[in-house]
Design a protein around this motif. Structure first.
Motif, PDB file in Angstrom:
ATOM      1  N   LEU A 140       8.675   1.640   3.715  1.00 39.13           N
ATOM      2  CA  LEU A 140      10.278   1.915   3.241  1.00 39.13           C
ATOM      3  C   LEU A 140       9.854   4.016   2.874  1.00 39.13           C
ATOM      4  CD1 LEU A 140      12.444   1.990   1.498  1.00 39.13           C
ATOM      5  CD2 LEU A 140      11.223   1.938  -0.725  1.00 39.13           C
ATOM      6  N   GLU A 141      10.296   4.622   3.103  1.00 36.27           N
ATOM      7  CA  GLU A 141      10.167   5.713   2.810  1.00 36.27           C
ATOM      8  C   GLU A 141      10.454   6.293   1.245  1.00 36.27           C
ATOM      9  OE1 GLU A 141       9.766   9.649   2.237  1.00 36.27           O
ATOM     10  OE2 GLU A 141       8.786   9.397   4.467  1.00 36.27           O
ATOM     11  N   THR A 142       9.437   6.720   0.511  1.00 37.25           N
ATOM     12  CA  THR A 142      10.366   7.071  -0.951  1.00 37.25           C
ATOM     13  C   THR A 142      10.570   8.897  -1.585  1.00 37.25           C
ATOM     14  OG1 THR A 142       7.334   7.512  -1.528  1.00 37.25           O
ATOM     15  CG2 THR A 142       8.570   5.442  -1.579  1.00 37.25           C
ATOM     16  N   GLU A 143       9.903   9.492  -0.467  1.00 34.88           N
ATOM     17  CA  GLU A 143      10.754  11.362  -0.399  1.00 34.88           C
ATOM     18  C   GLU A 143       9.635  11.535  -1.559  1.00 34.88           C
ATOM     19  OE1 GLU A 143      14.558  11.328  -1.077  1.00 34.88           O
ATOM     20  OE2 GLU A 143      15.330  10.657   0.122  1.00 34.88           O
ATOM     21  N   SER A 144       8.429  11.457  -1.556  1.00 35.28           N
ATOM     22  CA  SER A 144       7.633  11.911  -2.093  1.00 35.28           C
ATOM     23  C   SER A 144       5.995  11.051  -2.890  1.00 35.28           C
ATOM     24  CB  SER A 144       8.360  11.512  -3.760  1.00 35.28           C
ATOM     25  OG  SER A 144       8.126  10.421  -4.622  1.00 35.28           O
ATOM     26  N   GLU A 145       5.319  11.735  -2.672  1.00 30.54           N
ATOM     27  CA  GLU A 145       3.587  11.257  -3.073  1.00 30.54           C
ATOM     28  C   GLU A 145       3.895   9.713  -3.521  1.00 30.54           C
ATOM     29  OE1 GLU A 145      -1.021  12.909  -4.402  1.00 30.54           O
ATOM     30  OE2 GLU A 145       1.230  13.825  -4.376  1.00 30.54           O
ATOM     31  N   VAL A 146       3.139   8.839  -2.970  1.00 30.74           N
ATOM     32  CA  VAL A 146       2.716   7.894  -3.290  1.00 30.74           C
ATOM     33  C   VAL A 146       1.037   7.081  -4.400  1.00 30.74           C
ATOM     34  CG1 VAL A 146       2.738   4.994  -3.419  1.00 30.74           C
ATOM     35  CG2 VAL A 146       4.418   6.018  -2.374  1.00 30.74           C
ATOM     36  N   CYS A 147       1.504   7.429  -5.649  1.00 27.03           N
ATOM     37  CA  CYS A 147       0.550   8.108  -6.090  1.00 27.03           C
ATOM     38  C   CYS A 147      -0.775   6.252  -6.582  1.00 27.03           C
ATOM     39  CB  CYS A 147       0.238   8.191  -7.945  1.00 27.03           C
ATOM     40  SG  CYS A 147       0.205  10.752  -7.205  1.00 27.03           S
ATOM     41  N   GLY A 148       0.323   5.640  -7.309  1.00 23.09           N
ATOM     42  CA  GLY A 148       0.051   3.717  -7.677  1.00 23.09           C
ATOM     43  C   GLY A 148       0.547   3.600  -7.551  1.00 23.09           C
ATOM     44  N   LEU A 149       0.645   1.515  -7.619  1.00 24.42           N
ATOM     45  CA  LEU A 149       1.560   1.136  -6.994  1.00 24.42           C
ATOM     46  C   LEU A 149       1.288  -0.325  -8.174  1.00 24.42           C
ATOM     47  CD1 LEU A 149       2.077   0.233  -3.330  1.00 24.42           C
ATOM     48  CD2 LEU A 149       3.070   1.047  -4.650  1.00 24.42           C
ATOM     49  N   LEU A 150       2.164  -1.155  -8.643  1.00 24.34           N
ATOM     50  CA  LEU A 150       1.827  -2.152  -9.095  1.00 24.34           C
ATOM     51  C   LEU A 150       3.558  -3.088  -9.416  1.00 24.34           C
ATOM     52  CD1 LEU A 150       1.437  -1.350 -13.199  1.00 24.34           C
ATOM     53  CD2 LEU A 150      -0.394  -2.065 -11.995  1.00 24.34           C
TER      54      LEU A 150
ATOM     55  N   SER B  81       0.727  -1.135  -0.155  1.00 24.15           N
ATOM     56  CA  SER B  81       0.323  -0.212   0.203  1.00 24.15           C
ATOM     57  C   SER B  81       0.724   1.378   0.149  1.00 24.15           C
ATOM     58  CB  SER B  81      -1.032  -0.312   1.406  1.00 24.15           C
ATOM     59  OG  SER B  81      -0.160   0.236   2.354  1.00 24.15           O
ATOM     60  N   GLY B  82      -0.078   2.437  -0.338  1.00 24.55           N
ATOM     61  CA  GLY B  82       1.215   3.735  -0.762  1.00 24.55           C
ATOM     62  C   GLY B  82       0.400   4.656  -0.622  1.00 24.55           C
ATOM     63  N   GLY B  83       1.466   5.806   0.485  1.00 26.36           N
ATOM     64  CA  GLY B  83       0.821   7.260   1.196  1.00 26.36           C
ATOM     65  C   GLY B  83       0.828   8.235   0.592  1.00 26.36           C
ATOM     66  N   GLY B  84      -0.136   9.271   0.227  1.00 23.59           N
ATOM     67  CA  GLY B  84      -0.249  10.615  -0.216  1.00 23.59           C
ATOM     68  C   GLY B  84       1.214  11.613   0.081  1.00 23.59           C
ATOM     69  N   GLU B  85       0.504  13.134   0.175  1.00 24.33           N
ATOM     70  CA  GLU B  85       1.716  13.916   0.246  1.00 24.33           C
ATOM     71  C   GLU B  85       2.595  13.293   1.733  1.00 24.33           C
ATOM     72  OE1 GLU B  85       1.760  18.809  -1.353  1.00 24.33           O
ATOM     73  OE2 GLU B  85       0.042  17.395  -1.079  1.00 24.33           O
ATOM     74  N   THR B  86       1.061  13.725   2.565  1.00 23.96           N
ATOM     75  CA  THR B  86       2.590  13.573   3.592  1.00 23.96           C
ATOM     76  C   THR B  86       2.334  12.379   4.185  1.00 23.96           C
ATOM     77  OG1 THR B  86      -0.242  13.833   4.685  1.00 23.96           O
ATOM     78  CG2 THR B  86       0.911  15.555   4.282  1.00 23.96           C
ATOM     79  N   ASP B  87       2.913  11.324   3.429  1.00 27.44           N
ATOM     80  CA  ASP B  87       2.799   9.970   3.867  1.00 27.44           C
ATOM     81  C   ASP B  87       4.725   9.121   3.330  1.00 27.44           C
ATOM     82  OD1 ASP B  87       2.385   7.540   5.778  1.00 27.44           O
ATOM     83  OD2 ASP B  87       2.639   6.593   3.430  1.00 27.44           O
ATOM     84  N   ARG B  88       4.451   9.740   2.465  1.00 29.60           N
ATOM     85  CA  ARG B  88       5.225   9.345   1.215  1.00 29.60           C
ATOM     86  C   ARG B  88       6.396   7.945   1.404  1.00 29.60           C
ATOM     87  NH1 ARG B  88       9.244  14.826   1.409  1.00 29.60           N
ATOM     88  NH2 ARG B  88       8.876  13.962   3.396  1.00 29.60           N
ATOM     89  N   CYS B  89       4.949   6.803   1.862  1.00 27.93           N
ATOM     90  CA  CYS B  89       5.727   5.733   2.783  1.00 27.93           C
ATOM     91  C   CYS B  89       5.357   4.547   1.567  1.00 27.93           C
ATOM     92  CB  CYS B  89       5.058   5.508   4.220  1.00 27.93           C
ATOM     93  SG  CYS B  89       6.446   6.569   4.723  1.00 27.93           S
ATOM     94  N   ILE B  90       5.842   3.498   1.522  1.00 24.23           N
ATOM     95  CA  ILE B  90       5.572   2.412   0.544  1.00 24.23           C
ATOM     96  C   ILE B  90       5.415   0.994   1.974  1.00 24.23           C
ATOM     97  CG2 ILE B  90       5.363   0.365  -0.720  1.00 24.23           C
ATOM     98  CD1 ILE B  90       6.623   1.827  -2.688  1.00 24.23           C
TER      99      ILE B  90
END
Length: 449
Positions: free
Chosen positions: A348-358, A325-334
């Motif tokens: 995992l901290e991705t340093e940017s908003e997560v919009c989608g996962l595949l 699962s991926g979080g939005g702008e203030t979360d930025r985590c997978i």
């Protein structure tokens, strides 16, 4: 003559007394020994020892070997000794190297090292996507099993056939139905469901290019998420947080209602086994539903670890009960979840908003699409989460992403109004058989170019 002389004369001699001689040294005597041990064989009978060495034991001389053991000994002698009676012997010409006879015994499962895969940094194709809706609560892009990509552009749905690159308009809606808020292919690749602003869902037969069924009352607002569980059960997620499962074959289609979100459902996906449903919401919740429970029960698991909207939801195809699962702008985590245990196994901290996962269909990899600053697609190696590649061409958030049925290409759409095709796996050199049916007209290039 005196008295002494009268008893006899005694010679005048000096008596010598013994005295102790001084020691030569007070130090102890030092003994030196040799460096070899020579055994004493005086008490040994060498004839008996030789007889014991040369006489075969009772087991070797009298025991009868089974046919399999005898065959094994013969095969071992032929392989190792190659007909020789002694292992070491002097000869003018050396025997054939032993390894040559062992070559057939080399394990066949040892494969050469796999060549490192090259992922092109630019898209192999770019199409225009004017009027695409920029909303992280919608899902307007999906690639079907028949290799046809569906995309909703405002009030119209277009189909791009990857086999011949033809484009067709499926439908244009008007009035309160507009715009189209979600699209999703059935597993058969011939039926497409579309969610609309007026909370209705329309099911289309793509072969005939006509609607088959309309579902009403699925939400108090738009339907932004769709997920199929086989070809008959269609689950919808609305802006009001309601989730409903519909049997499209039935006159009374609603079979389950799930209430677990206080805001819009952003992500929705059934597990590969069809037993669990994952839903991510704008309320920062990730819920796991068990299909065997009654519709009004609470979710099997409710995770509130994200601190922003949960849009990216993806079940792992090669590991049971693993969900990303991926979080939005203030979360930025997978985050990765073990659904059986109900625990978070990795974050995992991705340093940017997560919009989608595949999940990559061909490799143990996860793809994530992101917002600013890079607006990229990232390819991660699972489970190490080593960053394999970053695909950067979009100039705005990559809101929508879908993978081709062969797993070689990923399509991404952004509110920069572009639709990019990325090659993430090498394509097969075998030619595909032509499709057995045709999808609509091909004169719609003014809309998708």
């Amino acid at each position: 003559m005196d008295a002494n002389s009268s008893q006899g004369s005694v010679p005048d001699v000096h008596v010598r007394r013994w005295r102790r001689l001084p020691r030569a040294s007070s130090r102890p005597t030092t003994h030196y020994y040799g460096d070899r041990f020579i055994p004493l064989r005086g008490g040994r009978n060498m004839d008996i020892a030789e007889a014991l060495l040369n006489t075969p034991t009772k087991d070797e001389s009298t025991a009868e070997l089974s046919p399999s053991r005898a065959a094994y000994r013969k095969l071992l002698a032929d392989t190792m000794l190659q007909g020789r009676t002694r292992v070491l012997s002097f000869s003018n010409r050396p025997h054939t190297p032993l390894m040559s006879s062992l070559e057939p015994l080399t394990p066949t499962h040892i494969q050469p090292a796999k060549r490192r895969r090259h992922i092109p940094q630019g898209p192999e194709k770019t199409l225009g996507a004017p009027n695409i809706l920029a909303d992280d609560q919608l899902n307007v892009l999906d690639w079907g099993s028949e290799d046809i990509l569906a995309i909703a552009l405002d009030d119209a749905v277009y189909l791009w056939n990857a086999a011949n690159e033809s484009i067709a308009e499926l439908v244009t809606v008007t009035g309160s139905s507009a715009p189209i808020t979600s699209v999703s292919w059935a597993p058969d690749g011939r039926h497409l469901a579309t969610g609309q602003r007026d909370s209705t869902v329309v099911l289309y037969d793509v072969t005939a290019m006509k609607p088959l069924l309309t579902l009403y009352g699925l939400s108090t607002s738009w339907v932004g998420s769709l997920a199929w569980n086989n070809n008959h059960l269609l689950t919808t997620g609305g802006a009001d947080g309601l989730i409903k499962t519909n049997d499209v074959r039935s006159m009374w289609p609603i079979v389950n209602v799930y209430r677990g979100h206080d805001d819009a459902v952003c992500g929705l996906q059934w597990s590969p086994c069809g037993k669990h449903l994952a839903s991510g919401g704008k309320d920062q919740l990730l819920n796991i539903w068990d299909i065997s429970r009654s519709s009004d029960s609470s979710p099997l698991h409710r995770f509130n670890n994200h601190t922003a909207a949960v849009r990216g939801v993806a079940w792992c195809p090669f590991e049971n009960n693993l969900l990303a699962s991926g979080g939005g702008e203030t979360d930025r985590c997978i985050k990765f979840w073990n659904v059986s245990a109900g625990t978070c196994v990795k974050s995992l901290e991705t340093e940017s908003e997560v919009c989608g996962l595949l999940w990559n269909k061909k490799e143990h990899e996860l793809l994530s699409s992101h917002g600013p600053d890079k607006n990229q697609i990232t390819v991660w190696k699972y489970p190490s989460m080593f960053k394999i590649s970053e695909l950067t061409r979009h100039t705005s958030s990559v809101l929508y992403m879908s993978q081709s049925p062969d797993g070689c290409t990923v399509a991404s759409a952004s509110d920069d109004e572009t639709l990019n095709m990325w090659q993430i796996n090498e394509k097969s050199t075998e030619k595909k058989a032509p499709k057995s049916y045709h999808v609509g007209p091909t004169n719609m290039y003014s809309y998708i170019r």
